[in-house]
Scaffold this active site. Structure first.
Site, PDB file in Angstrom:
ATOM      1  N   ASN A 153      43.253  68.815  98.214  1.00 47.03           N
ATOM      2  CA  ASN A 153      43.886  69.971  98.862  1.00 47.03           C
ATOM      3  C   ASN A 153      43.268  71.307  98.474  1.00 47.03           C
ATOM      4  O   ASN A 153      43.295  72.249  99.259  1.00 47.03           O
ATOM      5  CB  ASN A 153      45.400  69.965  98.620  1.00 47.03           C
ATOM      6  CG  ASN A 153      45.780  69.948  97.161  1.00 47.03           C
ATOM      7  OD1 ASN A 153      45.089  69.356  96.336  1.00 47.03           O
ATOM      8  ND2 ASN A 153      46.884  70.574  96.824  1.00 47.03           N
ATOM      9  N   GLU A 248      48.856  67.029  86.579  1.00 38.66           N
ATOM     10  CA  GLU A 248      49.470  68.022  87.461  1.00 38.66           C
ATOM     11  C   GLU A 248      49.793  67.275  88.739  1.00 38.66           C
ATOM     12  O   GLU A 248      48.908  66.935  89.518  1.00 38.66           O
ATOM     13  CB  GLU A 248      48.503  69.185  87.707  1.00 38.66           C
ATOM     14  CG  GLU A 248      49.188  70.430  88.225  1.00 38.66           C
ATOM     15  CD  GLU A 248      49.496  70.370  89.703  1.00 38.66           C
ATOM     16  OE1 GLU A 248      50.675  70.087  90.057  1.00 38.66           O
ATOM     17  OE2 GLU A 248      48.585  70.581  90.509  1.00 38.66           O
ATOM     18  N   CYS A 286      51.177  71.510  96.149  1.00 35.54           N
ATOM     19  CA  CYS A 286      52.280  71.006  95.329  1.00 35.54           C
ATOM     20  C   CYS A 286      53.430  71.994  95.235  1.00 35.54           C
ATOM     21  O   CYS A 286      54.548  71.612  94.893  1.00 35.54           O
ATOM     22  CB  CYS A 286      51.780  70.660  93.932  1.00 35.54           C
ATOM     23  SG  CYS A 286      50.565  69.335  93.901  1.00 35.54           S
TER      24      CYS A 286
END
Length: 480
Positions: A153, A248, A286
């Site tokens: 991303n 993460e 996220c």
């Protein structure tokens, strides 16, 4: 004819025996052919990284800082070229791709600054009689070579968040970019190759996902930095319990709009930020806004404004300067989002706008009355979909935020400083943003989550701490 892109093995160009194609999510056009390293080449890269551990750790700070400064400068010089590569391989609109390059420039610049000022600390030990004549110096040293596993991303900036801190502390790194988006990382390799970093101190290996477990298990890579899904992340952690693993992972970030955020200007601002950051990377962030939790006193007015702002988002060709929302990374991702929305609707949710798919693109979507048993109520959608929830008061709002397996960031729209501190204290997240959406991130601040959102922190200095350990030197017999 498209030339096959080579990878970077211990700082030099190399090619393997196989290749794969990278295609544009928007139109399916061929972006690049990328060479895949053989097992023998992967072994060579790992062996070189392991051999470079003492060499790289001993390099002077000015050498590492100069290399990082060079990367920042060259990224800035090549911004437009690299931004267009990001758009081509990832599908994000060009204006967001330019912003990503700018962030990566800052990450390498901050890493250069941190490399110069990481001095450790000293402490006198004669505060107790047994420490008379003793003085301690505490410095940090690399834990060893790092395996950095990056997502699709943010194919440049999240790569930067692994590579820059590793270089800053003198830890060799093997970077595995996402198979869907390796081109940006390979271009970063071109720039790294222009520096005088030691041989073996870095590699960029676009290995197949099927070969990742072998790299994860390799004892010569004692540090793993992974960004991606919670399922894969915790599989990695569980498989190597004695390694230092930072994760993460995902989130389903909430934006809370409280009763005191009630003027027309307030609600316009909140609605605009929510609409923008629910959709800004096709929702593939996220900390994209996934849940909007609004006090009943402002809910109806906010809903009207959010729907209007979402409808105003410009969708289409990501290379068009006017486009706000491009496609998802591939058609399968869009089909998954489509199926989750269909599941929600079947269980009683109402679609206020959007709810349709066109190939790899999914229309920016707003849902109301989302039932608790819908997949979207608990999982990370990673797409341009948000849901609206009515609550009564701050306590119920904060409880709704915490009613999640994830805890990455939350945004709270309030003017009350006491409520801001309460949010900081009570919300089970890694970061709280007051007066804005949860999607704000400054790349120098600690970034990461709690619960299923991971362990460890990104943000240059904080990642440097994760890649190193403290070692104490005690001097004895000193006249202090």
């Amino acid at each position: 004819m498209t030339t096959t892109q080579e990878f970077w093995l211990a700082g030099r160009r190399a090619s393997g025996e196989a290749e794969f194609e990278v295609r544009h999510p928007h139109d399916g056009s061929l972006v690049a052919k990328v060479s895949v390293p053989t097992d023998a080449q992967v072994e060579e890269a790992v062996a070189a990284a392991a051999a470079a551990v003492p060499v790289f750790a001993a390099t002077p700070a000015h050498q590492r800082a100069a290399a990082l400064d060079h990367v920042a400068k060259r990224l800035a010089e090549r911004t437009e070229e690299i931004a267009r590569l990001i758009t081509a391989e990832n599908g994000k609109p060009i204006k967001w791709a330019r912003g990503e390059v700018g962030r990566a420039v800052s990450v390498f610049r901050w890493a250069a600054e941190e490399a110069r000022r990481t001095n450790g600390e000293t402490m006198r030990l004669d505060t107790d009689p047994g420490g008379t004549g003793r003085y301690a110096i505490v410095r940090r040293f690399p834990r060893g070579a790092v395996l950095g596993i990056a997502p699709f991303n943010f194919p440049l900036n999240l790569v930067a968040h692994k590579v820059a801190p590793a270089i800053a502390v003198g830890a060799p790194i093997i970077l595995k970019p996402a198979p869907a988006t390796p081109v940006s990382a390979l271009v970063l390799g071109e720039i790294l190759a222009e520096t005088d970093l030691p041989a073996g101190s870095w590699s960029v290996l676009p290995v197949e996902n099927a070969k990742m477990p072998a790299l994860v298990q390799d004892e010569r890579l004692p540090v793993i930095s992974f960004t991606g899904s919670d399922k894969v992340g915790y599989q990695i952690m569980d498989s190597v319990p004695r390694k230092h693993v930072t994760l993460e992972l995902g989130g389903n970030a909430a934006a809370v709009v409280l009763a005191d955020w009630s003027s027309e200007a307030d609600l316009d601002w909140a609605a605009g930020r929510i609409a923008l950051f629910a959709n800004y990377q096709g929702g593939q962030s996220c900390i994209s806004v996934q849940r909007v939790i609004a006090d009943a006193s402002v809910y109806d007015r906010l809903v009207e404004k959010v729907v209007a702002k979402v409808r105003a988002q410009v969708t289409g060709d990501p290379s068009d300067e006017a486009t706000d929302v491009g496609p998802l990374v591939d058609e399968n991702a869009a089909k998954r989002v489509e199926s989750w929305v269909e599941d929600a609707v079947a269980k009683g949710a109402k679609v206020l706008t959007g709810g349709s798919r066109d190939g790899a693109a999914y229309a920016p979507t707003v849902l109301a009355e989302l039932p608790a048993d819908a997949i979207l109520a608990t999982a990370e959608v990673f797409g341009p979909v948000l849901s609206l929830h009515r609550v009564e008061g701050t306590e119920e709002a904060f409880a709704a935020v915490n009613d999640s397996a994830f805890g990455l960031q939350a945004g709270v729209f309030t003017h009350d400083v006491q409520t801001a501190f309460r949010a900081h204290r009570e919300l089970e997240v890694g970061g709280v943003v007051i007066g804005d959406a949860p999607s704000y991130r400054a790349d120098q601040m600690p970034y990461g989550g709690v619960k299923d959102s991971g362990v460890g922190r990104e943000g240059v200095r904080y990642a440097m701490d994760d890649f190193t350990f403290e070692k104490v030197l005690v001097l004895t017999g000193l006249d202090l």
